[in-house]
Design a protein around this motif. Structure first.
Motif, PDB file in Angstrom:
ATOM      1  N   GLU A  86       0.773  -1.311   0.014  1.00 17.86           N
ATOM      2  CA  GLU A  86      -0.010  -0.022   0.067  1.00 17.86           C
ATOM      3  C   GLU A  86       0.890   1.285   0.087  1.00 17.86           C
ATOM      4  O   GLU A  86       2.040   1.242   0.795  1.00 17.86           O
ATOM      5  N   ILE A  87       0.632   2.264  -0.734  1.00 17.87           N
ATOM      6  CA  ILE A  87       1.162   3.486  -0.864  1.00 17.87           C
ATOM      7  C   ILE A  87       0.180   4.622  -0.786  1.00 17.87           C
ATOM      8  O   ILE A  87      -0.993   4.353  -0.970  1.00 17.87           O
ATOM      9  N   PHE A  88       0.351   5.909  -0.183  1.00 19.82           N
ATOM     10  CA  PHE A  88      -0.610   7.031  -0.341  1.00 19.82           C
ATOM     11  C   PHE A  88      -0.046   8.273  -0.771  1.00 19.82           C
ATOM     12  O   PHE A  88       1.436   8.672  -0.664  1.00 19.82           O
ATOM     13  N   GLU A  89      -0.818   9.346  -0.892  1.00 15.94           N
ATOM     14  CA  GLU A  89      -0.311  10.617  -0.892  1.00 15.94           C
ATOM     15  C   GLU A  89      -1.190  11.622   0.111  1.00 15.94           C
ATOM     16  O   GLU A  89      -2.365  11.109   0.405  1.00 15.94           O
ATOM     17  N   MET A 159      -3.284   3.532  -3.023  1.00 17.67           N
ATOM     18  CA  MET A 159      -3.136   2.430  -3.923  1.00 17.67           C
ATOM     19  C   MET A 159      -2.821   1.240  -3.117  1.00 17.67           C
ATOM     20  O   MET A 159      -2.042   1.342  -2.249  1.00 17.67           O
ATOM     21  N   PHE A 160      -3.467  -0.101  -3.589  1.00 20.00           N
ATOM     22  CA  PHE A 160      -3.318  -1.205  -2.870  1.00 20.00           C
ATOM     23  C   PHE A 160      -3.527  -2.313  -3.798  1.00 20.00           C
ATOM     24  O   PHE A 160      -4.352  -2.149  -4.782  1.00 20.00           O
ATOM     25  N   ASP A 175      -6.104  -1.566  -6.718  1.00 17.55           N
ATOM     26  CA  ASP A 175      -7.173  -0.701  -6.564  1.00 17.55           C
ATOM     27  C   ASP A 175      -6.399   0.916  -6.665  1.00 17.55           C
ATOM     28  O   ASP A 175      -5.491   0.778  -5.532  1.00 17.55           O
ATOM     29  N   TYR A 176      -6.619   1.846  -7.132  1.00 21.96           N
ATOM     30  CA  TYR A 176      -6.281   3.265  -6.829  1.00 21.96           C
ATOM     31  C   TYR A 176      -7.502   3.912  -6.495  1.00 21.96           C
ATOM     32  O   TYR A 176      -8.629   4.085  -7.192  1.00 21.96           O
ATOM     33  N   CYS A 177      -7.595   4.746  -5.352  1.00 23.61           N
ATOM     34  CA  CYS A 177      -8.738   5.601  -4.904  1.00 23.61           C
ATOM     35  C   CYS A 177      -8.398   7.098  -4.434  1.00 23.61           C
ATOM     36  O   CYS A 177      -6.911   7.149  -4.106  1.00 23.61           O
ATOM     37  N   VAL A 178      -9.109   7.978  -4.676  1.00 20.85           N
ATOM     38  CA  VAL A 178      -8.772   9.232  -3.852  1.00 20.85           C
ATOM     39  C   VAL A 178      -9.986   9.483  -3.229  1.00 20.85           C
ATOM     40  O   VAL A 178     -11.310   9.610  -3.449  1.00 20.85           O
TER      41      VAL A 178
END
Ligand SMILES: *Cc1c(COP(=O)(O)O)cnc(C)c1O
Length: 375
Positions: A86-89, A159-160, A175-178
């Motif tokens: 998992e990564i994020f911003e 994203m994960f 999956d990628y979400c905002v």
């Protein structure tokens, strides 16, 4: 003054238009939304919609959509739940005095998201999709961007690895979400310096690790140290380098800067363990613009403590998107307990914070074209 976007809003429009909008049939009422925006609880309440894309090994990225904010359907075998892929911003949407909504250097977040993906062996999201997804969500949930100063809509892209598979391997479905959460001022009633616990036993990362990637795992690893500090009356934790336990690196979620009495500023160099903050980079630029000497270097903890005691170091502050700048008023461990600048926010700390906030809110000139108008 008139505040012009140097980035053509039509280009962001075109990227956002790649996302199909499925409107939320149960949007929050105007009254409820106004109430939430007025008293935001950071990260606890989310706007009506979310951006969503999926990736598969065979097809690549697709299915760009803005959909009603809702719990995700996730197989209990999904890789991320077992192996933390998992990564994020984190970035903010700002509302200017004329009602328009803006982003601060979203291209830098998009680029960092790609670097994080590479480190975690996740697929890279095209910069255009990062920008398009964030812009499309702001356009759909524009009413959620607060207008008061220091109130923003915090945007959280992530994203994960979502495929159900218990083997450890490169992901085949992602999956990628905002999502977006209205947030208020970090400090109510003036800048409050925080007490920092200097952790030298449990580290968030180490040489060759994932320190420079914005991934959930780094935060999981930081919590034990964080809570050891909280038990000692501190608000945040600062890590020293895991290899030698000698050099200061960063806080759990913010970079750090040290102001010397001759005016020069030092900050830990990006050695792979440290997250390259957009705020850090921007402040370095603003200080350089003024001819101030900023040195990216290894900062020895013992030397820093000595320099604080002698008055050689006059201010220390942390920086990141959420709080912009947080003054540090005290360093503590089981070996020392020392106050910085009498526990008060310093002059440069306060000035830089106003300057960056001024640019973000469209109150002063944006000399480096950092602001992108959304709508
Ligand atoms: C996000 C983050 C920062 C700050 O980065 P900004 O881009 O300035 O918000 C610093 N350290 C860590 C560990 C982070 O996750």
């Amino acid at each position: 003054m008139t505040y012009e976007s140097h980035h053509d809003p039509a280009e962001l429009d075109a990227l956002a238009a790649n996302f199909t909008v499925l409107p939320n049939p149960n949007k929050a009422s105007d009254a409820k939304r106004a109430d939430i925006i007025d008293k935001p609880a950071f990260g606890q309440v989310f706007s009506d919609s979310m951006a969503h894309m999926t990736w598969t090994k065979g097809e690549g990225w697709g299915d760009r959509r803005i959909e009603p904010y809702a719990p995700l359907k996730l197989d209990p075998g999904a890789s991320v739940l077992h192996y933390a892929q998992e990564i994020f911003e984190g970035l903010k949407a700002y509302r200017h005095a004329d009602g328009s909504t803006w982003l601060f250097r979203p291209d830098a977040n998009a680029e960092r998201f790609q670097n994080s993906a590479e480190r975690l062996y996740l697929p890279q999201l095209p910069v255009d999709d990062f920008l398009g997804s964030v812009a499309a969500l702001i356009k759909e949930d524009r009413a959620w961007v607060p207008s008061r100063r220091e109130y923003t809509l915090y945007m959280r892209p992530f994203m994960f690895a979502s495929e159900p598979f218990l083997g450890v391997r490169a992901p085949e479905e992602v999956d990628y979400c905002v999502i977006a959460s209205p947030s208020g001022p970090y400090f109510t009633g003036g800048l409050k310096p925080v007490s920092i616990w200097v952790e030298d036993q449990f580290f968030r990362t180490g040489p060759g690790g994932t320190g420079y990637a914005k991934c959930g795992g780094n935060y999981a690893a930081s919590l034990l140290g964080e809570y050891r500090g909280i038990a000692q009356g501190c608000e945040q934790v600062c890590f020293v380098d895991a290899a030698t336990k000698t050099y200061l690196e960063e806080l759990g979620g913010m970079n750090m800067m040290i102001v010397h009495k001759d005016g020069h500023v030092e900050t830990p160099s990006l050695n792979g363990n440290i997250l390259p903050g957009v705020t850090r980079r921007s402040l370095i630029q603003l200080m350089a613009d003024e001819g101030r000497d900023v040195v990216e270097t290894m900062i020895e903890l013992d030397q820093l403590l000595e320099d604080i005691k002698s008055g050689e170091v006059t201010e220390v502050f942390a920086c990141g998107t959420a709080a912009i700048i947080t003054p540090i008023g005290r360093f503590k461990s089981d070996k020392f307990d020392i106050e910085v600048n009498g526990g008060k926010p310093g002059e440069l700390t306060t000035k830089l914070r106003e300057q960056l906030l001024g640019i973000q809110m469209g109150e002063i000139e944006d000399p480096h074209n950092w602001m992108w108008k959304v709508c």
